[in-house]
Enzyme design. Structure first.
Site, PDB file in Angstrom:
ATOM      1  N   TYR A  25       0.259   0.387 -11.155  1.00  0.00           N
ATOM      2  CA  TYR A  25       0.234   1.246  -9.976  1.00  0.00           C
ATOM      3  C   TYR A  25      -0.546   2.524 -10.239  1.00  0.00           C
ATOM      4  O   TYR A  25      -1.453   2.894  -9.490  1.00  0.00           O
ATOM      5  CB  TYR A  25       1.655   1.604  -9.517  1.00  0.00           C
ATOM      6  CG  TYR A  25       1.622   2.772  -8.561  1.00  0.00           C
ATOM      7  CD1 TYR A  25       1.246   2.586  -7.241  1.00  0.00           C
ATOM      8  CD2 TYR A  25       1.882   4.073  -9.008  1.00  0.00           C
ATOM      9  CE1 TYR A  25       1.135   3.675  -6.379  1.00  0.00           C
ATOM     10  CE2 TYR A  25       1.778   5.154  -8.154  1.00  0.00           C
ATOM     11  CZ  TYR A  25       1.405   4.949  -6.840  1.00  0.00           C
ATOM     12  OH  TYR A  25       1.287   6.019  -5.996  1.00  0.00           O
ATOM     13  N   GLU A  84       1.008  11.598 -10.017  1.00  0.00           N
ATOM     14  CA  GLU A  84       1.502  10.213 -10.021  1.00  0.00           C
ATOM     15  C   GLU A  84       2.585  10.023 -11.082  1.00  0.00           C
ATOM     16  O   GLU A  84       3.561   9.308 -10.853  1.00  0.00           O
ATOM     17  CB  GLU A  84       0.345   9.233 -10.234  1.00  0.00           C
ATOM     18  CG  GLU A  84      -0.638   9.160  -9.071  1.00  0.00           C
ATOM     19  CD  GLU A  84      -0.007   8.676  -7.773  1.00  0.00           C
ATOM     20  OE1 GLU A  84       1.112   8.117  -7.804  1.00  0.00           O
ATOM     21  OE2 GLU A  84      -0.626   8.854  -6.715  1.00  0.00           O
ATOM     22  N   ASP A 105       3.091   0.558  -4.068  1.00  0.00           N
ATOM     23  CA  ASP A 105       4.346   1.120  -4.553  1.00  0.00           C
ATOM     24  C   ASP A 105       5.487   0.550  -3.707  1.00  0.00           C
ATOM     25  O   ASP A 105       5.295  -0.374  -2.911  1.00  0.00           O
ATOM     26  CB  ASP A 105       4.319   2.656  -4.516  1.00  0.00           C
ATOM     27  CG  ASP A 105       4.354   3.219  -3.098  1.00  0.00           C
ATOM     28  OD1 ASP A 105       4.206   2.445  -2.120  1.00  0.00           O
ATOM     29  OD2 ASP A 105       4.546   4.437  -2.954  1.00  0.00           O
ATOM     30  N   CYS A 151       4.232  -5.991  14.149  1.00  0.00           N
ATOM     31  CA  CYS A 151       5.184  -6.161  13.049  1.00  0.00           C
ATOM     32  C   CYS A 151       5.989  -7.445  13.245  1.00  0.00           C
ATOM     33  O   CYS A 151       6.732  -7.595  14.223  1.00  0.00           O
ATOM     34  CB  CYS A 151       6.123  -4.961  12.981  1.00  0.00           C
ATOM     35  SG  CYS A 151       7.416  -5.118  11.733  1.00  0.00           S
TER      36      CYS A 151
END
Length: 291
Positions: A121, A38, A139, A210
């Site tokens: 995060y 990360e 993110d 969507c």
């Protein structure tokens, strides 16, 4: 508005079929490895991270292994991943884990947030991906998917940790494995399908729900982030050139050793002063060296 749970019902099975084979997704991958990945993945493409990550974990398989080294060794091993202050932060993080947590990466978000260099995060990503805890993980890729699929916007607005986490939490499944898969799957969707440029909407598992697609792909009219400064010819590039010379040298270098990399003397002094202030370079009687 997409119903809560609807996104997960579509993303989780899609991810099970389409996830890339990446080291941190393999069974048995350590929490330390997840934390290192990360740190490395911040603003750096996956393809550049994977080989460096594997080298790093072979050399330092636990936090204590890295903590036993000088910080400069972390900077040296960081290579050309960019933003080398991340290497210093990761070394400081290893020291804290080794000394304060018995060489075990914490699984609690608040304890993770207390570690050097760990933000909202990273703390939630480690808790979710390494330990299976139920936390929303957000993110840039996740923000883009949510902006399009839920809010009907071509791009996400300016980031807001509280708002972004709340937006993701609405859709997070209750079941722990599904929550982890939904976090990872939404990231994957944004990385390889719902990309910033040229999204492949025909391949998207969310194409039927969507909001952005159903509205005819309206242009984004909100606030845009300032464009990133050009790297070529920048001080950031010059800093990288100076650090590259120091990584390759086993002994301290005099200031004139950087003349070919940074030809302007005033700029060279400014670069070295900045690197010293950031803790990436140390000046001693023999010259300049990594910390």
């Amino acid at each position: 508005m997409t119903d809560a749970g609807e996104l997960a019902d579509l993303v989780v099975p899609w991810f099970a079929r389409n996830s890339r084979d990446l080291p941190w997704r393999r069974p048995g991958f350590s929490a330390w490895g997840t934390l290192v990945s990360e740190f490395m993945l911040q603003q750096t493409p996956v393809a550049r991270v994977v080989p460096r990550l594997l080298e790093w974990l072979e050399r330092w398989p636990t936090p204590a292994d890295l903590a036993a080294e000088a910080p400069g060794e972390a900077v040296r091993a960081w290579g050309r991943l960019g933003y080398p202050r991340r290497a210093l932060a990761l070394h400081a993080c290893a020291v804290a884990i080794a000394h304060q947590h018995g060489n075990r990466v914490p699984d609690d978000v608040d304890q993770l947030l207390a570690l050097p260099g760990v933000g909202a995060y990273t703390a939630r990503a480690v808790a979710s991906f390494a330990y299976g805890r139920r936390h929303p993980v957000v993110d840039t890729n996740v923000r883009r998917v949510l902006a399009r699929a839920v809010a009907g916007q071509a791009e996400p607005g300016p980031p807001s940790t509280r708002r972004d986490l709340e937006a993701m939490a609405i859709h997070l499944p209750d079941e722990l494995d599904d929550a982890r898969s939904f976090n990872a799957g939404t990231m994957e969707l944004g990385a390889i399908v719902c990309t910033a440029r040229s999204p492949r909407c025909g391949e998207c598992p969310l194409k039927e729900v969507c909001v952005w697609r159903l509205a005819g792909y309206p242009d984004y009219t909100g606030v845009r982030r300032a464009p990133q400064k050009q790297y070529e010819g920048s001080d950031r590039q010059a800093r990288g050139a100076v650090l590259a010379l120091l990584r390759e040298s086993a002994s301290p270098l005099a200031a004139d050793a950087f003349a070919a990399a940074v030809t302007d003397g005033e700029r060279r002094e400014r670069i070295l002063t900045g690197l010293i202030a950031d803790g990436l370079v140390v000046r001693d009687p023999a010259g300049f060296r990594l910390p």
